[in-house]
Structures are given as C-alpha cells and as structure tokens.
Scaffold this motif. Structure first.
Motif, PDB file in Angstrom:
ATOM      1  N   ASN A   7      17.372   2.909  -0.779  1.00 50.54           N
ATOM      2  CA  ASN A   7      18.543   3.064   0.086  1.00 50.54           C
ATOM      3  C   ASN A   7      18.447   4.234   1.064  1.00 50.54           C
ATOM      4  N   TYR A   8      17.345   4.991   1.077  1.00 51.62           N
ATOM      5  CA  TYR A   8      17.117   5.936   2.164  1.00 51.62           C
ATOM      6  C   TYR A   8      16.818   5.125   3.428  1.00 51.62           C
ATOM      7  N   ILE A   9      17.113   5.706   4.577  1.00 47.23           N
ATOM      8  CA  ILE A   9      16.941   5.003   5.857  1.00 47.23           C
ATOM      9  C   ILE A   9      15.742   5.583   6.596  1.00 47.23           C
ATOM     10  N   VAL A  10      14.744   4.748   6.853  1.00 44.18           N
ATOM     11  CA  VAL A  10      13.583   5.147   7.638  1.00 44.18           C
ATOM     12  C   VAL A  10      13.860   4.800   9.084  1.00 44.18           C
ATOM     13  N   ILE A  11      13.799   5.826   9.961  1.00 46.14           N
ATOM     14  CA  ILE A  11      14.154   5.581  11.366  1.00 46.14           C
ATOM     15  C   ILE A  11      12.933   5.582  12.289  1.00 46.14           C
ATOM     16  N   GLU A  12      11.855   6.263  11.877  1.00 46.98           N
ATOM     17  CA  GLU A  12      10.646   6.268  12.690  1.00 46.98           C
ATOM     18  C   GLU A  12       9.408   6.327  11.805  1.00 46.98           C
ATOM     19  N   VAL A  13       8.324   5.699  12.260  1.00 48.60           N
ATOM     20  CA  VAL A  13       7.010   5.804  11.620  1.00 48.60           C
ATOM     21  C   VAL A  13       5.996   6.143  12.710  1.00 48.60           C
ATOM     22  N   ASN A  14       5.317   7.242  12.513  1.00 48.87           N
ATOM     23  CA  ASN A  14       4.355   7.745  13.511  1.00 48.87           C
ATOM     24  C   ASN A  14       4.987   7.877  14.899  1.00 48.87           C
ATOM     25  N   GLY A  15       6.239   8.355  14.914  1.00 47.32           N
ATOM     26  CA  GLY A  15       6.938   8.610  16.170  1.00 47.32           C
ATOM     27  C   GLY A  15       7.504   7.381  16.843  1.00 47.32           C
ATOM     28  N   LYS A  16       7.364   6.213  16.225  1.00 47.24           N
ATOM     29  CA  LYS A  16       7.864   4.973  16.823  1.00 47.24           C
ATOM     30  C   LYS A  16       9.073   4.475  16.045  1.00 47.24           C
ATOM     31  N   PRO A  17      10.141   4.067  16.749  1.00 43.55           N
ATOM     32  CA  PRO A  17      11.329   3.555  16.049  1.00 43.55           C
ATOM     33  C   PRO A  17      11.024   2.245  15.334  1.00 43.55           C
ATOM     34  N   VAL A  18      11.659   2.061  14.170  1.00 46.14           N
ATOM     35  CA  VAL A  18      11.452   0.837  13.391  1.00 46.14           C
ATOM     36  C   VAL A  18      12.804   0.198  13.081  1.00 46.14           C
ATOM     37  N   ASN A  19      12.864  -1.132  13.234  1.00 51.77           N
ATOM     38  CA  ASN A  19      14.100  -1.869  12.968  1.00 51.77           C
ATOM     39  C   ASN A  19      13.899  -3.034  12.020  1.00 51.77           C
ATOM     40  N   SER A  20      12.656  -3.216  11.546  1.00 60.11           N
ATOM     41  CA  SER A  20      12.376  -4.297  10.600  1.00 60.11           C
ATOM     42  C   SER A  20      11.114  -3.960   9.824  1.00 60.11           C
ATOM     43  N   GLN A  21      10.905  -4.684   8.739  1.00 58.92           N
ATOM     44  CA  GLN A  21       9.678  -4.487   7.966  1.00 58.92           C
ATOM     45  C   GLN A  21       8.455  -4.846   8.813  1.00 58.92           C
ATOM     46  N   LYS A  22       8.600  -5.845   9.673  1.00 62.88           N
ATOM     47  CA  LYS A  22       7.489  -6.237  10.531  1.00 62.88           C
ATOM     48  C   LYS A  22       7.078  -5.111  11.475  1.00 62.88           C
ATOM     49  N   ASP A  23       8.057  -4.314  11.926  1.00 62.98           N
ATOM     50  CA  ASP A  23       7.733  -3.174  12.787  1.00 62.98           C
ATOM     51  C   ASP A  23       6.807  -2.197  12.068  1.00 62.98           C
ATOM     52  N   LYS A  70       0.817  -1.211   0.000  1.00 62.25           N
ATOM     53  CA  LYS A  70       0.000   0.000   0.000  1.00 62.25           C
ATOM     54  C   LYS A  70       0.850   1.261   0.000  1.00 62.25           C
ATOM     55  N   ILE A  71       1.947   1.240   0.756  1.00 58.09           N
ATOM     56  CA  ILE A  71       2.777   2.444   0.821  1.00 58.09           C
ATOM     57  C   ILE A  71       3.873   2.427  -0.237  1.00 58.09           C
ATOM     58  N   GLY A  72       4.084   1.269  -0.896  1.00 58.70           N
ATOM     59  CA  GLY A  72       4.953   1.216  -2.066  1.00 58.70           C
ATOM     60  C   GLY A  72       6.424   1.062  -1.799  1.00 58.70           C
ATOM     61  N   SER A  73       6.802   0.293  -0.761  1.00 58.07           N
ATOM     62  CA  SER A  73       8.220   0.077  -0.508  1.00 58.07           C
ATOM     63  C   SER A  73       8.407  -1.161   0.360  1.00 58.07           C
ATOM     64  N   GLU A  74       9.532  -1.819   0.165  1.00 52.50           N
ATOM     65  CA  GLU A  74       9.957  -2.883   1.062  1.00 52.50           C
ATOM     66  C   GLU A  74      11.092  -2.342   1.933  1.00 52.50           C
ATOM     67  N   PHE A  75      11.426  -3.090   2.994  1.00 50.78           N
ATOM     68  CA  PHE A  75      12.415  -2.575   3.947  1.00 50.78           C
ATOM     69  C   PHE A  75      13.327  -3.702   4.417  1.00 50.78           C
ATOM     70  N   GLU A  76      14.612  -3.364   4.547  1.00 51.97           N
ATOM     71  CA  GLU A  76      15.600  -4.302   5.068  1.00 51.97           C
ATOM     72  C   GLU A  76      16.206  -3.723   6.342  1.00 51.97           C
ATOM     73  N   PRO A  77      16.509  -4.564   7.324  1.00 51.22           N
ATOM     74  CA  PRO A  77      17.069  -4.048   8.587  1.00 51.22           C
ATOM     75  C   PRO A  77      18.498  -3.540   8.419  1.00 51.22           C
ATOM     76  N   LEU A  78      18.864  -2.567   9.246  1.00 48.72           N
ATOM     77  CA  LEU A  78      20.237  -2.086   9.303  1.00 48.72           C
ATOM     78  C   LEU A  78      21.051  -2.993  10.219  1.00 48.72           C
ATOM     79  N   SER A  79      22.309  -3.166   9.905  1.00 47.22           N
ATOM     80  CA  SER A  79      23.187  -3.922  10.794  1.00 47.22           C
ATOM     81  C   SER A  79      23.488  -3.084  12.034  1.00 47.22           C
ATOM     82  N   GLU A  80      23.780  -3.755  13.126  1.00 47.07           N
ATOM     83  CA  GLU A  80      24.112  -3.046  14.353  1.00 47.07           C
ATOM     84  C   GLU A  80      25.371  -2.209  14.184  1.00 47.07           C
TER      85      GLU A  80
END
Length: 505
Positions: free
Chosen positions: A458-474, A417-427
């Motif tokens: 390759n842009y990095i999404v760090i928060e969605v609706n004020g909540k931190p995200v670390n995976s596509q499931k988040d 729906k939002i038109g993107s997939e996401f991969e986690p960043l390494s620690e």
C-alpha cells in the motif's frame, strides 16, 4: 553390587552440563558410606580427582574431541558492515532472534566506530571451494561481509542468496582446499542424542558447547517477524548458545552438520537453556536451490490455513465469522485458491488437513514445513477430514504464480525480480492528494529489493529512475533488461516522500 560399581555404570550417562555436579554428589555418597561416623564430607579428597576425571571422560568419550576437531576449522566468524546503527558489540543483527520472549534493557542503539562491524555472527563452510551457510538475519542489511576463519585468515565474502522464510543465507569466498562439514540427515536425529554447538559467541572465537537434542519440530513463531510465510521446524537443544552463535554449526558426535543455530529463548538475551537450530535437511534444500537456480524453489498448496492448535486464533475466527470451530490438531482451510494445486486435487474450504505424506499435521508450522520443503511440480499426499470422514488426495504443488516448472532468475519477470506487484491509482486519488503519477505496491515479498528499501504493501511508488509510473507495465518497461542501480521514489503511510535505491538483480 557395591556403590563404587554402581557409580562406574551410571556416571558415564550423566549429562555433560551437570557432570561436575554429578561426580561431586557421587563422591559425597561414596565417602559418607565409608565414614558414616564422621562429619559430612561435601568434597571428595584430591586423591580421588584422577578417578573421577576418568569417569567424566568415559561419559563423553573420545567422540566429542573428534567432533570438535572436525567442526572448529569449518566454522567461521562473519562480520556485517552496514550504514545502520549497531547494537552492543559482538551481538547479532537482530537480537530478537536471541530474545523472542522478552526485552534486554542492556541493549542500546549506538553509532558504530569507523571501520567497525555493526553486527557479528557465525557461518559454516560446506564445500572446499568456499561456500558458507549462515542465517539471513546475520547478513541482513550488509554493505560488506567479512569472513574470518578459525586460523584468523580473513576474506571479503559475496552474498550468493538468502531465504527469509527459513532464515538461511549462502555466502562465497574465493579459496580452495578449505575444511568443510558434510550435511547429515536431520530426519534421523533423535530426542536425547548428544550434540555439539560450535560458533563465535560474544566475541569468543571457536567456542564448543555440548548438550542433547531436547525436542524436534519446534515452532516458536519467530520467523514471522521477517517473513509472511515462514517455515519453522527447529531442532531444540540445551547446548549453550549465545549472541554470536547465529549461523554456527550444530553437529552430531560424528562431526556431521545436523542444524544451523539460529536463536535462543531468553528473557535477558543470553543463554537460559533453550536453543533452536534450522534442521540440516531444510537448510541443504535451500542452499541447493540458491546454488542451482539463484533463488529458492518453494511449492505451495494454494490455501489460506487456520491453525486449529492455536486456541486464541480459533476463538477470534469464531467471533468474527459467528462459527463454532473447535480447537485441536490440524489445519482448517479458510479458503482454497482458484487454479491452485489444492483446488485441482479436490480440496475445499472447510476441509481439515491432518497429514502430508508421512508427516502428521498438528499445526500450521507442521504444514508449512512439510509443503515448503518441497519444490513446484512435486506431488504430496494430503490427508484431510471432511464432515468427519478421512480421505487422502495427491496434490501437485505450484509456485506463487501458479506454475509447476523450476525457474532461474533469468526466467523471472521484472516485478518478480524486484519482489512486488503494482496497481494503478485512480485519477480521483491523484487529484485529492496532489499526485501526478503513482502506483500502489501490492504483495511485496519478504527479503525482496523493494522490501529492503522500506516499501511495504500500500505504499505509493511515484517514480522509477526519475520517470513517472502509472501502471505495472510502466515499471516493467523501465526496468526490462536493465542491470544498473534503480532509484525508486515513493510515498509512505505518513505521506512522506522518500527516494531509495538498489542494484537490479
């Protein structure tokens, strides 16, 4: 046969764009024969005006008048209101659609006056209850769309859906009993046939121009500027098209819609003889998909193609891969996707596709049109060369997720729906760049919500609706079942942190 009879037979077939010149030339020859001992007569006497005017009418016939009367009431002006800066008044959103091969030094970025549109274009009413087809680039970025009919009545339009791959958009106004145009079968359009272009160029409402179909199946590498997988098979015409005509109608002498005017080839940004329209069959398929499903149903072969008709691309490939491919007609398969329709049917890397159903494939654009105008689950006959031997297989097309079923928006996942997939960043990456959260955007879709707010691969999404995200499931958990405004905080390629939002589709 006398010269006068010869003129009467020939002039009705003269091109409308040069009709006045043709009749003047005919008059010169006719009167010079009669007065061969006198000085040259460069202009016919006024007494001949009515006779040559009747020749003009015989050339164009009543069909153009009838077609114009049918078409003009169904073509609207579209005003795009947005928060961005505008270009020169009465020009389309993306002037590169009218100037793909050169710059226009006259165009200046400027802030729009209050309550003024940032861009203007045209549209075509295609149903009595207010559905309107236009170009995607005409409505791009709009916070408000105003539609003005030929009778000057104005409406605020709702955007039903868009398809950047074909540059088509569908709008809706709340009204009944509207004049509208019927779609014609654009496959039956012939090179050389008469056409009318109707739109609102440069602020001149309800303008009608005439010409002929100059070519069919034309690709000009135009839509690649807004789509990664464009479908280009334009109808080329010499009917005059100018800024503001985008989204307007290209009709046959019966007043039937054969194309949606989209672009001109120009070094100045104005008409120089070549206009391009999306064929009606492709536009109709996109509109039907948007109306029925809320999104375009597009089939895919599941291949990575190389256009053999592009000599530079072939040369670059040969240099990179140390190969000796020859340029020519057809599409070479660099890669065949796992579990895609092509692999299921037995196509392999190295095959050269030469035909899809009844369409010869000379270039990538031939292939994209033949396949992209189909839906997932459709079957196509693909002819190909392998080791010099011609073969044909039936391929069942799939969608980008590998499915063959038609789906509505309700069937889509959050990331679709939002038109993107996401991969986690390494620690390690987070530590090195001082991030406590983040995912990498991948496969950002053209025209998607993520794309609209400026996010690319390759842009990095760090928060969605004020909540931190670390995976596509988040992200899926935060937005699953959500229907409000979405706020996305992301980091671009320059390290800048931006927060922008969209309405959850």
């Amino acid at each position: 046969m006398t010269m006068r009879n010869t003129l009467k037979k020939l002039i009705p077939y003269a091109v409308v764009g040069v009709m006045s010149g043709a009749t003047t030339f005919g008059a010169f020859n006719y009167f010079n024969v009669k007065n061969h001992d006198s000085d040259f007569n460069y202009f016919a006497p006024k007494t001949s005006d009515a006779k040559y005017a009747s020749f003009n009418m015989a050339g164009v016939g009543d069909d153009f008048v009838k077609a114009a009367k049918m078409t003009v009431p169904a073509v609207v002006s579209i005003k795009n209101f947005s928060n961005k800066k505008s270009r020169t008044s009465d020009q389309d959103m993306f002037d590169f659609f009218f100037n793909p091969f050169g710059g226009n030094p006259r165009q200046q970025q400027q802030a729009p006056p209050p309550n003024m549109p940032t861009g203007m274009g045209s549209g075509v009413i295609i149903s009595p209850d207010g559905y309107i087809i236009s170009n995607n680039h005409v409505i791009a970025g709009a916070t408000k769309l105003e539609v003005v009919l030929s009778n000057k009545k104005s409406y605020v339009a709702n955007l039903v859906g868009t398809d950047p791959t074909t540059d088509i958009a569908l709008l809706k106004i709340e009204e009944k009993g509207l004049p509208y145009l019927n779609f014609a079968n654009s496959d039956n359009v012939e090179v050389g046939q008469w056409v009318l272009a109707v739109g609102n160029p440069m602020g001149l409402n309800s303008t009608v121009t005439a010409g002929i179909v100059s070519a069919k199946g034309r690709s000009i590498d135009l839509l690649s500027q807004q789509s990664k997988s464009p479908i280009e098979s334009f109808i080329q015409t010499d009917a005059a098209i100018n800024p503001g005509n985008s989204g307007g109608a290209l009709v046959n002498p019966n007043g039937e819609l054969i194309g949606i005017n989209s672009a001109i080839s120009s070094k100045t940004g104005y008409y120089e003889g070549y206009g391009f329209a999306v064929p009606s069959n492709l536009a109709r398929k996109v509109v039907e998909d948007i109306k029925q499903f809320g999104l375009v149903q597009r089939g895919f072969l599941g291949v990575v193609p190389l256009d053999l008709s592009d000599e530079r691309t072939v040369a670059a490939y040969n240099q990179q891969k140390k190969s000796n491919l020859k340029s020519g007609d057809g599409v070479y398969l660099i890669e065949v996707a796992d579990k895609g329709g092509a692999e299921d049917a037995g196509l392999r890397t190295g095959d050269i596709i030469t035909k899809v159903d009844n369409t010869a494939v000379s270039s990538y654009y031939d292939l994209s049109f033949a396949v992209g105008s189909k839906r997932p689950g459709d079957k196509v006959a693909v002819s190909y060369l392998r080791n010099g031997k011609q073969s044909t297989v039936n391929v069942t097309l799939k969608d980008q997720t590998g499915g063959t079923s038609l789906r509505s928006k309700a069937d889509l996942s959050v990331t679709e729906k939002i038109g993107s997939e996401f991969e986690p960043l390494s620690e390690k990456f987070k530590t090195d760049y001082g991030l406590t959260s983040g995912v990498i955007a991948k496969n950002v879709q053209d025209g998607s919500e993520m794309s609209k707010i400026g996010i690319v691969d390759n842009y990095i999404v760090i928060e969605v609706n004020g909540k931190p995200v670390n995976s596509q499931k988040d992200i899926e958990k935060i937005l699953q079942g959500y229907s409000g405004n979405v706020q996305v905080k992301y980091v671009d390629e320059m390290g800048r942190i931006t927060t922008r939002g969209f309405k959850m589709p």
